[in-house]
Motif scaffolding. Structure first.
Motif, PDB file in Angstrom:
ATOM      1  N   PHE A 225       0.902  -0.983   0.080  1.00 12.26           N
ATOM      2  CA  PHE A 225      -0.046  -0.112  -0.167  1.00 12.26           C
ATOM      3  C   PHE A 225       0.863   1.393  -0.053  1.00 12.26           C
ATOM      4  CE2 PHE A 225      -3.852  -2.252   1.955  1.00 12.26           C
ATOM      5  CZ  PHE A 225      -4.668  -1.964   0.832  1.00 12.26           C
ATOM      6  N   GLU A 226       1.891   1.357   0.951  1.00 10.02           N
ATOM      7  CA  GLU A 226       2.703   2.510   0.731  1.00 10.02           C
ATOM      8  C   GLU A 226       3.443   2.652  -0.425  1.00 10.02           C
ATOM      9  OE1 GLU A 226       5.520   1.621   4.063  1.00 10.02           O
ATOM     10  OE2 GLU A 226       3.774   1.529   5.444  1.00 10.02           O
ATOM     11  N   TYR A 228       2.461   1.860  -3.423  1.00 16.60           N
ATOM     12  CA  TYR A 228       1.295   2.470  -4.369  1.00 16.60           C
ATOM     13  C   TYR A 228       1.047   3.875  -3.867  1.00 16.60           C
ATOM     14  CZ  TYR A 228      -3.509   3.330  -5.946  1.00 16.60           C
ATOM     15  OH  TYR A 228      -4.775   3.582  -6.536  1.00 16.60           O
ATOM     16  N   ALA A 229       0.987   4.314  -2.730  1.00 14.02           N
ATOM     17  CA  ALA A 229       0.594   5.698  -2.576  1.00 14.02           C
ATOM     18  C   ALA A 229       1.889   6.410  -3.101  1.00 14.02           C
ATOM     19  CB  ALA A 229       0.870   5.958  -1.031  1.00 14.02           C
ATOM     20  N   GLN A 260      -9.664   0.572   1.468  1.00 13.11           N
ATOM     21  CA  GLN A 260      -8.467   1.042   1.683  1.00 13.11           C
ATOM     22  C   GLN A 260      -7.554   1.210   0.567  1.00 13.11           C
ATOM     23  OE1 GLN A 260      -6.382  -1.861   4.432  1.00 13.11           O
ATOM     24  NE2 GLN A 260      -8.140  -3.193   4.302  1.00 13.11           N
ATOM     25  N   ARG A 263      -8.461   5.006   0.069  1.00  5.32           N
ATOM     26  CA  ARG A 263      -7.877   6.048   0.963  1.00  5.32           C
ATOM     27  C   ARG A 263      -6.330   6.057   0.884  1.00  5.32           C
ATOM     28  NH1 ARG A 263     -11.172   2.724   4.552  1.00  5.32           N
ATOM     29  NH2 ARG A 263      -9.564   1.514   5.107  1.00  5.32           N
ATOM     30  N   HIS A 264      -5.565   4.829   0.218  1.00  4.77           N
ATOM     31  CA  HIS A 264      -4.117   5.362  -0.014  1.00  4.77           C
ATOM     32  C   HIS A 264      -4.011   6.084  -1.373  1.00  4.77           C
ATOM     33  CE1 HIS A 264      -2.048   2.808   3.088  1.00  4.77           C
ATOM     34  NE2 HIS A 264      -2.969   1.830   2.951  1.00  4.77           N
ATOM     35  N   GLU A 267      -4.575   9.811  -0.305  1.00  3.07           N
ATOM     36  CA  GLU A 267      -3.226  10.371   0.407  1.00  3.07           C
ATOM     37  C   GLU A 267      -2.005  10.601  -0.509  1.00  3.07           C
ATOM     38  OE1 GLU A 267      -2.332   7.310   3.080  1.00  3.07           O
ATOM     39  OE2 GLU A 267      -4.209   7.404   4.533  1.00  3.07           O
ATOM     40  N   GLY A 268      -2.057   9.593  -1.450  1.00  2.00           N
ATOM     41  CA  GLY A 268      -1.099  10.115  -2.351  1.00  2.00           C
ATOM     42  C   GLY A 268      -1.432  11.404  -3.324  1.00  2.00           C
TER      43      GLY A 268
END
Length: 276
Positions: A225-226, A228-229, A260, A263-264, A267-268
């Motif tokens: 996920f990180e 991906y962001a 989820q 959301r990521h 944020e990105g």
């Protein structure tokens, strides 16, 4: 035009997807599952196509292979595309068989100028047959070749420039390969041509201690996920979906996971916009 967040269409979810109010923007189908002369798969395909935009994703084109291109396969692919009218058609940067035998695996290529010319030529012929750009996905890898002259992202960038194909960016595959081979996944992202990225895949995998196997049988983990962001920060909003091919949960669980992803992505995008 496809935007937003999708899922891979799986038989376990046919009935649930055929309902109003499902929070999915689009679906990806495995092309080979529907390259059949008739029957219930095509009945479900037509029914769900009336509800959702779709893209087609293949697993056996073997675009990097040494066997001649399978023109019967391409004919069936074109016929399915005529039926589905997908936003795009994708397959993998790999070879998948030899001497007419399908290995049912996605084998990596050596990244050399000779292979680049070979693959670009084959992509050109496929694109002529499909009458559209082919979208190529980076695969998870477990071995490398001593003869490679380029890194994988350098090869992808050169292939896109030479052939006019586009990129299906599998973020989980980057994470898996980076762990297996010890390269920096953020440096990988930096070498990719942002304008060519058509779609993003996210998935789970299996940690085996010394290496990771791309199994698509578990939820997406935090570091993916990180990553991906970080991809969203670099490339902006790209249509993104979850692949789940084994241990398939109820649709409600995948929809929670898709939230989820949203959301990521948000944020990105927020970080991207603040930096502009």
């Amino acid at each position: 035009m496809i935007e937003g967040f999708g899922l891979g269409l799986r038989t376990e979810h046919y009935h649930d997807m055929d309902q109003d109010g499902v929070a999915v923007d689009w679906l990806e189908i495995i092309s080979e599952n529907f390259m059949v002369p008739g029957g219930r798969p095509l009945d479900w395909l037509d029914r769900l196509r009336a509800r959702y935009p779709m893209v087609m994703h293949g697993v056996s084109m073997s675009i990097g292979g040494s066997d001649p291109l399978d023109h019967a396969y391409l004919d069936d692919l074109v016929a399915l595309a005529d039926r589905v009218q997908p936003a795009w058609i994708s397959d993998h940067l790999c070879w998948a068989g030899i001497d007419g035998i399908n290995l049912h695996d996605l084998m990596p290529l050596p990244y050399t100028d000779e292979v680049l010319a070979h693959v670009a030529g084959r992509i050109g012929r496929v694109q002529d047959r499909l009458r559209r750009p082919l979208v190529i996905e980076n695969v998870s890898t477990y071995v490398t070749y001593n003869v490679s002259d380029l890194s994988e992202p350098q090869f992808l960038a050169a292939l896109i420039a030479r052939s006019g194909c586009e990129l299906l960016l599998d973020v989980n595959n980057i994470y898996v390969s980076a762990f297996n081979h010890g390269f920096d996944p953020l440096a990988y992202l930096d070498l990719l041509p942002a304008a060519a990225i058509r779609q993003v895949h996210l998935a789970g995998h299996s940690m085996m201690g010394s290496h990771i196997i791309d199994t698509h049988d578990a939820p997406i983990i935090g570091p993916v996920f990180e990553l991906y962001a970080q991809a969203v920060r670099r490339f902006g909003a790209v249509p993104t979906m979850i692949e789940r091919d084994d241990n398939i949960p109820p649709l409600a669980e995948l929809l929670d996971e898709l939230d989820q992803v949203r959301r990521h992505a948000a944020e990105g995008l927020a970080v991207r916009e603040a930096a502009q």
